[in-house]
Design a protein around this motif. Sequence first.
Motif, PDB file in Angstrom:
ATOM      1  N   GLU A  59       0.830  -1.213   0.000  1.00  0.00           N
ATOM      2  CA  GLU A  59       0.000   0.000   0.000  1.00  0.00           C
ATOM      3  C   GLU A  59       0.862   1.260   0.000  1.00  0.00           C
ATOM      4  OE1 GLU A  59      -2.946  -0.286   3.071  1.00  0.00           O
ATOM      5  OE2 GLU A  59      -4.177  -1.590   1.799  1.00  0.00           O
TER       6      GLU A  59
ATOM      7  N   ALA B 117       1.737   1.773  -3.545  1.00  0.00           N
ATOM      8  CA  ALA B 117       0.555   2.283  -4.257  1.00  0.00           C
ATOM      9  C   ALA B 117       0.312   3.758  -3.945  1.00  0.00           C
ATOM     10  CB  ALA B 117      -0.666   1.450  -3.878  1.00  0.00           C
TER      11      ALA B 117
ATOM     12  N   ARG C 297      -7.102   3.816  -3.989  1.00  0.00           N
ATOM     13  CA  ARG C 297      -7.424   2.748  -3.060  1.00  0.00           C
ATOM     14  C   ARG C 297      -7.284   1.381  -3.722  1.00  0.00           C
ATOM     15  NH1 ARG C 297      -9.792   1.968   1.651  1.00  0.00           N
ATOM     16  NH2 ARG C 297     -11.090   0.139   1.967  1.00  0.00           N
ATOM     17  N   LEU C 298      -6.576   0.461  -3.037  1.00  0.00           N
ATOM     18  CA  LEU C 298      -6.448  -0.913  -3.508  1.00  0.00           C
ATOM     19  C   LEU C 298      -7.568  -1.762  -2.924  1.00  0.00           C
ATOM     20  CD1 LEU C 298      -2.591  -1.521  -3.035  1.00  0.00           C
ATOM     21  CD2 LEU C 298      -3.785  -0.670  -5.060  1.00  0.00           C
ATOM     22  N   SER C 299      -7.950  -2.783  -3.646  1.00  0.00           N
ATOM     23  CA  SER C 299      -8.930  -3.738  -3.120  1.00  0.00           C
ATOM     24  C   SER C 299      -8.307  -5.135  -3.143  1.00  0.00           C
ATOM     25  CB  SER C 299     -10.208  -3.718  -3.958  1.00  0.00           C
ATOM     26  OG  SER C 299      -9.951  -4.023  -5.321  1.00  0.00           O
ATOM     27  N   TYR C 300      -8.768  -5.968  -2.200  1.00  0.00           N
ATOM     28  CA  TYR C 300      -8.177  -7.297  -2.022  1.00  0.00           C
ATOM     29  C   TYR C 300      -9.268  -8.347  -2.103  1.00  0.00           C
ATOM     30  CZ  TYR C 300      -4.381  -4.468  -0.171  1.00  0.00           C
ATOM     31  OH  TYR C 300      -3.402  -3.541  -0.019  1.00  0.00           O
TER      32      TYR C 300
ATOM     33  N   VAL D  33      -4.619  -8.600  -5.520  1.00  0.00           N
ATOM     34  CA  VAL D  33      -4.679  -7.156  -5.322  1.00  0.00           C
ATOM     35  C   VAL D  33      -5.147  -6.501  -6.621  1.00  0.00           C
ATOM     36  CG1 VAL D  33      -3.410  -5.146  -4.488  1.00  0.00           C
ATOM     37  CG2 VAL D  33      -2.652  -7.430  -3.827  1.00  0.00           C
ATOM     38  N   TYR D  34      -6.087  -5.539  -6.475  1.00  0.00           N
ATOM     39  CA  TYR D  34      -6.620  -4.846  -7.648  1.00  0.00           C
ATOM     40  C   TYR D  34      -6.501  -3.340  -7.464  1.00  0.00           C
ATOM     41  CZ  TYR D  34      -8.708  -9.266  -9.143  1.00  0.00           C
ATOM     42  OH  TYR D  34      -8.900 -10.562  -9.549  1.00  0.00           O
ATOM     43  N   VAL D  35      -6.264  -2.647  -8.595  1.00  0.00           N
ATOM     44  CA  VAL D  35      -6.391  -1.192  -8.653  1.00  0.00           C
ATOM     45  C   VAL D  35      -7.656  -0.922  -9.445  1.00  0.00           C
ATOM     46  CG1 VAL D  35      -5.349   0.971  -9.392  1.00  0.00           C
ATOM     47  CG2 VAL D  35      -3.893  -0.916  -8.663  1.00  0.00           C
TER      48      VAL D  35
ATOM     49  N   LEU E 284      -3.508  -6.222 -10.138  1.00  0.00           N
ATOM     50  CA  LEU E 284      -2.175  -5.720  -9.853  1.00  0.00           C
ATOM     51  C   LEU E 284      -1.202  -6.841  -9.504  1.00  0.00           C
ATOM     52  CD1 LEU E 284      -0.166  -3.399  -9.371  1.00  0.00           C
ATOM     53  CD2 LEU E 284      -1.093  -3.189  -7.048  1.00  0.00           C
TER      54      LEU E 284
END
Length: 798
Positions: free
Chosen positions: A623, A626, A633-636, A653-655, A660
């Motif tokens: 993070e 990032a 904000r990253l999402s998991y 992990v996604y952007v 990602l």
Amino acid sequence: MKLSLKWLSEFVKLDTTPKKYIADMTMSGSKVETLEYLGEEIKNVVVGKLLEIKPHENASKLLVCKVDVGADRPIQIVTGADNVREGDIVPVAMDNSLLPGMEIHSGALRGVLSEGMLCSHQELGLTENDVPGAPEHGILILNEYERITIGQDICAVLGFDDYVVDFEITPNRPDCLSVIGLARESAATYGLKFDPPVPVVKGGGGNIDDMLSIRVEDPELCPRYTAKIVKNIKIEPSPKWMREYLRASGVRPINNIVDITNYVMLEYGQPLHSFDYAFLEGKEIVVRRAKRGETMNTLDGQERKLDDSMLVIADSVKPVAVAGVMGGESSEITDKTVDVVFESANFSGVSVRLTSHKLGMRTEASGRFEKGLDSRNTLPAVERACQLCELLCCGQVMDGTIDIDNANYSSRVLKLEAERVNKFIGIDIPREQMVNYLDLLGFEIIGDNITVPSWREDVEHFADIAEEVARMYGYNVIPTTLFSGATTYRTTPVITFEDELKSCCRSIGYSEAMTYSFVSPKSLDRILAPEESELRYMFAIANPLSEEMSVMRRTLIPSIVEVMARNINVKNTNPRVFELGKIYIPEVEDNKVVMSKRPLEKRLLAIAGAGDYDFFALKGAVEYVAKSFGLGRLSYVQESNYSAFHPGRCAKVYVGDVYLGVLGELHPTVLDNYNVASPIYVAELDSTVIFDKAAGLPLYTPLPRFPGSERDIAVVCDESVPVSQIEQCIIDGAGALLDGFHLFDVYRGAQVGKNKKSVAYALRLRASDRTLTDADSEGVMAEIIELLSERLDAVIRS
């Protein structure tokens, strides 16, 4: 090449320190490997005189000595040696002295105080060759030594007060494999004119032609052969000064004749050999190729089988030496030798190299001949040997010299182009200064013609002359300039990004690893990749170095885990490592890699940690990266099918909706495969996504003009609901009025029910254009609660 600074001082006087000397020589092109003070391991050892010797009162084999060491009073020393007498001059190790491998302190021996130790030659690091006549077991007696005083430092007496410089001589400079060659370089470095000594031989022992004839049958392999004879020699130890110079140069003293040949080899760089004249049958020397099947015993006692490619020195019947390599046992110098033939020859370096390789013999002489020696050096070297024989009263030198010279030497002449040299190097010095540099190095300049000295066969072109000028001018003072037509370095956006990405990882305590892109196919087995995994499609190398480097990698995980395992196994308990490296994705058709097409190269970022480290530390590092590049904000999403990771401790992990990478704790079986017991946490991210999604320069946000409003919210939801989904409801519900939020409590227990959890957040609300009213804040909270209920079936905790 080891150079004694004492020996050097006989040729050139330098007003400098040893450390300054090696620095200056290195900068002028003579690289120094080491600087050694010979007396480094000998401290507080002096010359003493035995005043009184009496028996030890408690030990019949010990003696108590009163010793004058030049101090205010004599000291008392107990010794077990039986070769000492009153009045003897001996080396004395005082209290708190240092000898090679030992320290000496005062103490009682069988109840009697001993304030030091009398030393043998072995205890001083000497051999019987260094001090002829010294007893094998006993104290070194210095009675015969000249110009010594009581209390004098023993290092000055035994020649240990000398520095030895070990030069790394490049193959193109065999002239520097000599004291004279290095003296010439030293003088030039300090701007001093060097005039090499010219040996003078008195002779008077008859004509050499009456005793010996020489025939060279292969002038191509022996361009020059020079010989002189010394009659009526006396074999005895060499003088102390010669033994000390040889010892400092790493050569073991033997006797005066052998030592003279070694001494001249070191001084002039020209190997010599000595034959016992009595064993030369036919009183003839023939330089020829060996006959097929011919054999001879060399000085090391080994029988050598020769072939017709080898050059030998023979008498009228048999070979007596392998040319340029080693002499023969049959003509070895012994105590009974009367007349000696000194050989000083120039042999083909290629021939000597091939012969020494075939025979498995590499000697000091062969190592010099291989590099190509100056054919004009044979006569001065043999004359120096004869001069030393006369100086040491070893024998009577015969008149005349047999010198067969087929070298056909002619001096090489080059042009001095001062303006071109300046432009080539990037300096601006006058022509006169260049001429001075070259003159100091032994070049002869007449007009624009430079005559290259015979010992500098490496100087062949204009660039070689420019190099001589540059190193004498000083590499360290040549100004930094661009190449002609060169432009300043311009980076690309991708290179700049990658540098910033590496800097970002280093700033949070991670060390960069660099691993090979080619790996073993078995590396995927170690990370438990399924047989059907797309990672198994790897681009094979046509001519791999080994099986361990036979394919191009598809993932960085095996490489970074290998680095982590190596660090952990060498007791680096908290390794933090990252690598920005390439993977190679080949085209696949019909479940086969298309080897005719170039694979797609892709940059990935791997981050790993262990020891005082956990999943959340790794997530924090991801993070931070990032945030540093403005990814938002990253999402998991929990991942349980990635075989390399521990089930339930891995996430994608996604952007936004762009993948990602992946992060998690490695599977226990993977750790076993790498012989690691502690957990390792690894993330593998697509650096291309970071580059594409990077926000660029950060925008300035002014300080808020209006006060904010703070609210807390605690909701009860199913245990399986990820916190990230709760946070997304907060973000969507609050919209533009959300200034920030953070999680401050997670509770599980009877009050919220089985398979439930309570999650509490602190929210900060703010509007940029007004002060929020209670109605505004309550409206935001109501919207958040509604979304939590609709999406997650979550309720406000009462």
